[in-house]
Design a protein around this motif. Sequence first.
Motif, PDB file in Angstrom:
ATOM      1  N   GLN A 294       6.354  10.949  23.935  1.00  5.89           N
ATOM      2  CA  GLN A 294       5.902  11.148  25.299  1.00  5.89           C
ATOM      3  C   GLN A 294       4.434  11.559  25.314  1.00  5.89           C
ATOM      4  OE1 GLN A 294       7.749  14.341  27.512  1.00  5.89           O
ATOM      5  NE2 GLN A 294       7.169  13.422  29.452  1.00  5.89           N
ATOM      6  N   GLU A 295       4.040  12.474  24.435  1.00  2.00           N
ATOM      7  CA  GLU A 295       2.649  12.926  24.387  1.00  2.00           C
ATOM      8  C   GLU A 295       1.705  11.787  23.997  1.00  2.00           C
ATOM      9  OE1 GLU A 295       2.974  16.233  21.714  1.00  2.00           O
ATOM     10  OE2 GLU A 295       3.779  17.554  23.277  1.00  2.00           O
ATOM     11  N   ALA A 296       2.081  11.003  22.999  1.00  7.47           N
ATOM     12  CA  ALA A 296       1.246   9.875  22.578  1.00  7.47           C
ATOM     13  C   ALA A 296       1.171   8.825  23.681  1.00  7.47           C
ATOM     14  CB  ALA A 296       1.797   9.261  21.292  1.00  7.47           C
ATOM     15  N   PHE A 297       2.282   8.575  24.341  1.00  5.32           N
ATOM     16  CA  PHE A 297       2.319   7.600  25.422  1.00  5.32           C
ATOM     17  C   PHE A 297       1.410   8.034  26.577  1.00  5.32           C
ATOM     18  CE2 PHE A 297       4.407   6.138  29.434  1.00  5.32           C
ATOM     19  CZ  PHE A 297       4.054   4.809  29.332  1.00  5.32           C
ATOM     20  N   GLU A 298       1.496   9.300  26.957  1.00  5.22           N
ATOM     21  CA  GLU A 298       0.673   9.802  28.063  1.00  5.22           C
ATOM     22  C   GLU A 298      -0.819   9.724  27.718  1.00  5.22           C
ATOM     23  OE1 GLU A 298       1.688  10.422  31.123  1.00  5.22           O
ATOM     24  OE2 GLU A 298       3.782  10.074  30.562  1.00  5.22           O
ATOM     25  N   ALA A 299      -1.183  10.067  26.480  1.00  2.00           N
ATOM     26  CA  ALA A 299      -2.588   9.990  26.056  1.00  2.00           C
ATOM     27  C   ALA A 299      -3.079   8.544  26.054  1.00  2.00           C
ATOM     28  CB  ALA A 299      -2.755  10.617  24.672  1.00  2.00           C
ATOM     29  N   ALA A 300      -2.257   7.647  25.546  1.00  2.00           N
ATOM     30  CA  ALA A 300      -2.631   6.227  25.509  1.00  2.00           C
ATOM     31  C   ALA A 300      -2.703   5.646  26.916  1.00  2.00           C
ATOM     32  CB  ALA A 300      -1.639   5.445  24.656  1.00  2.00           C
ATOM     33  N   LYS A 301      -1.787   6.045  27.771  1.00  3.74           N
ATOM     34  CA  LYS A 301      -1.780   5.570  29.156  1.00  3.74           C
ATOM     35  C   LYS A 301      -3.062   6.018  29.868  1.00  3.74           C
ATOM     36  CE  LYS A 301       1.169   7.279  32.237  1.00  3.74           C
ATOM     37  NZ  LYS A 301       2.412   7.571  32.986  1.00  3.74           N
ATOM     38  N   ALA A 302      -3.472   7.260  29.645  1.00  3.01           N
ATOM     39  CA  ALA A 302      -4.705   7.763  30.255  1.00  3.01           C
ATOM     40  C   ALA A 302      -5.916   6.984  29.736  1.00  3.01           C
ATOM     41  CB  ALA A 302      -4.863   9.255  29.975  1.00  3.01           C
ATOM     42  N   LYS A 303      -5.940   6.699  28.441  1.00  6.60           N
ATOM     43  CA  LYS A 303      -7.056   5.945  27.866  1.00  6.60           C
ATOM     44  C   LYS A 303      -7.082   4.525  28.426  1.00  6.60           C
ATOM     45  CE  LYS A 303     -10.586   5.606  25.119  1.00  6.60           C
ATOM     46  NZ  LYS A 303     -11.789   6.412  25.346  1.00  6.60           N
TER      47      LYS A 303
ATOM     48  N   VAL B 262       0.869  -1.185   0.000  1.00  5.46           N
ATOM     49  CA  VAL B 262       0.000   0.000   0.000  1.00  5.46           C
ATOM     50  C   VAL B 262       0.908   1.237   0.000  1.00  5.46           C
ATOM     51  CG1 VAL B 262      -1.976   1.126   1.103  1.00  5.46           C
ATOM     52  CG2 VAL B 262      -1.610  -1.311   1.449  1.00  5.46           C
ATOM     53  N   PRO B 263       1.606   1.496  -1.098  1.00  7.85           N
ATOM     54  CA  PRO B 263       2.623   2.554  -1.103  1.00  7.85           C
ATOM     55  C   PRO B 263       2.101   3.971  -0.860  1.00  7.85           C
ATOM     56  CG  PRO B 263       2.355   1.612  -3.300  1.00  7.85           C
ATOM     57  CD  PRO B 263       1.530   0.792  -2.371  1.00  7.85           C
ATOM     58  N   ASP B 264       0.798   4.206  -0.995  1.00  3.23           N
ATOM     59  CA  ASP B 264       0.261   5.538  -0.699  1.00  3.23           C
ATOM     60  C   ASP B 264      -0.074   5.704   0.787  1.00  3.23           C
ATOM     61  OD1 ASP B 264      -1.828   3.670  -1.124  1.00  3.23           O
ATOM     62  OD2 ASP B 264      -3.266   5.278  -1.499  1.00  3.23           O
ATOM     63  N   ALA B 265       0.149   4.672   1.577  1.00  2.00           N
ATOM     64  CA  ALA B 265      -0.090   4.728   3.023  1.00  2.00           C
ATOM     65  C   ALA B 265       1.106   5.381   3.708  1.00  2.00           C
ATOM     66  CB  ALA B 265      -0.291   3.315   3.571  1.00  2.00           C
ATOM     67  N   VAL B 266       0.906   5.744   4.954  1.00  2.00           N
ATOM     68  CA  VAL B 266       2.012   6.161   5.802  1.00  2.00           C
ATOM     69  C   VAL B 266       2.151   5.136   6.927  1.00  2.00           C
ATOM     70  CG1 VAL B 266       1.971   8.632   5.279  1.00  2.00           C
ATOM     71  CG2 VAL B 266       0.591   7.757   7.160  1.00  2.00           C
ATOM     72  N   TYR B 267       3.370   4.931   7.344  1.00  2.00           N
ATOM     73  CA  TYR B 267       3.739   4.016   8.421  1.00  2.00           C
ATOM     74  C   TYR B 267       3.662   4.840   9.707  1.00  2.00           C
ATOM     75  CZ  TYR B 267       7.289   1.164  10.960  1.00  2.00           C
ATOM     76  OH  TYR B 267       7.994   0.391  11.846  1.00  2.00           O
ATOM     77  N   VAL B 268       2.914   4.337  10.692  1.00  4.21           N
ATOM     78  CA  VAL B 268       2.699   5.097  11.919  1.00  4.21           C
ATOM     79  C   VAL B 268       3.163   4.286  13.127  1.00  4.21           C
ATOM     80  CG1 VAL B 268       1.018   6.341  13.324  1.00  4.21           C
ATOM     81  CG2 VAL B 268       0.671   6.156  10.849  1.00  4.21           C
ATOM     82  N   GLN B 269       4.034   4.888  13.921  1.00  2.00           N
ATOM     83  CA  GLN B 269       4.444   4.294  15.191  1.00  2.00           C
ATOM     84  C   GLN B 269       3.780   5.080  16.299  1.00  2.00           C
ATOM     85  OE1 GLN B 269       8.879   2.833  13.854  1.00  2.00           O
ATOM     86  NE2 GLN B 269       8.740   4.179  15.577  1.00  2.00           N
ATOM     87  N   GLY B 270       3.324   4.381  17.303  1.00  2.00           N
ATOM     88  CA  GLY B 270       2.672   5.040  18.420  1.00  2.00           C
ATOM     89  C   GLY B 270       2.272   4.027  19.468  1.00  2.00           C
ATOM     90  N   PHE B 271       1.067   4.199  19.984  1.00  4.27           N
ATOM     91  CA  PHE B 271       0.607   3.350  21.069  1.00  4.27           C
ATOM     92  C   PHE B 271      -0.825   2.919  20.838  1.00  4.27           C
ATOM     93  CE2 PHE B 271       4.050   5.834  22.637  1.00  4.27           C
ATOM     94  CZ  PHE B 271       4.797   4.923  23.360  1.00  4.27           C
ATOM     95  N   LEU B 272      -1.175   1.820  21.464  1.00  6.35           N
ATOM     96  CA  LEU B 272      -2.499   1.236  21.367  1.00  6.35           C
ATOM     97  C   LEU B 272      -3.025   1.038  22.786  1.00  6.35           C
ATOM     98  CD1 LEU B 272      -4.521  -0.066  19.342  1.00  6.35           C
ATOM     99  CD2 LEU B 272      -3.298  -2.205  19.663  1.00  6.35           C
ATOM    100  N   ALA B 273      -4.292   1.388  22.988  1.00  5.52           N
ATOM    101  CA  ALA B 273      -4.945   1.151  24.280  1.00  5.52           C
ATOM    102  C   ALA B 273      -6.246   0.397  24.023  1.00  5.52           C
ATOM    103  CB  ALA B 273      -5.227   2.469  24.990  1.00  5.52           C
TER     104      ALA B 273
END
Length: 154
Positions: free
Chosen positions: A133-142, A35-46
């Motif tokens: 850090q911001e993504a981690f804190e948001a995911a941790k809260a969720k 899917v070359p028109d996609a973007v690869y996203v690293q982050g967190f899952l809750a």
Amino acid sequence: MAKTLDAAKSRELAQAAKCRSKAPFDNAYGAIMLVPDAVYVQGFLAFPGEPFRAIEHVWLEVEETILDPNLPYINKKAEDLHYFPAQTLTLKQLKAAIEEAQEDYPEDDPLPIYGASPYAYYGDQMLGGKAYQEAFEAAKAKARELNPVKRKSQ
């Protein structure tokens, strides 16, 4: 507007990319090649349930749609998953970052990509900058919201 997980396309992509359990970063890298028109996203899952905390995760996005090639290995309902992006890379940027990592640290796995240093640890999760850090804190809260601590009745 929140991005929406397309569970059916995610499962199809996982099969087409020959994804496997316990290889989330490799799975997303293989999937973005399809899917070359996609973007690869690293982050967190809750999500509700074990491990009762935010986990580092990786997925693809195409416009407002999330494609998660790791979905078959999560064992949760798609509607219970909450994604918190920290970093996005185009296929070209991802390939360049992998190439650089392989040149600089040939003995290490080039994925995940954490961007420019300086890095910092956030809990025992990973290395990354302010966006992590911001993504981690948001995911941790969720994760806390989805998994309230049950108190023993007296």
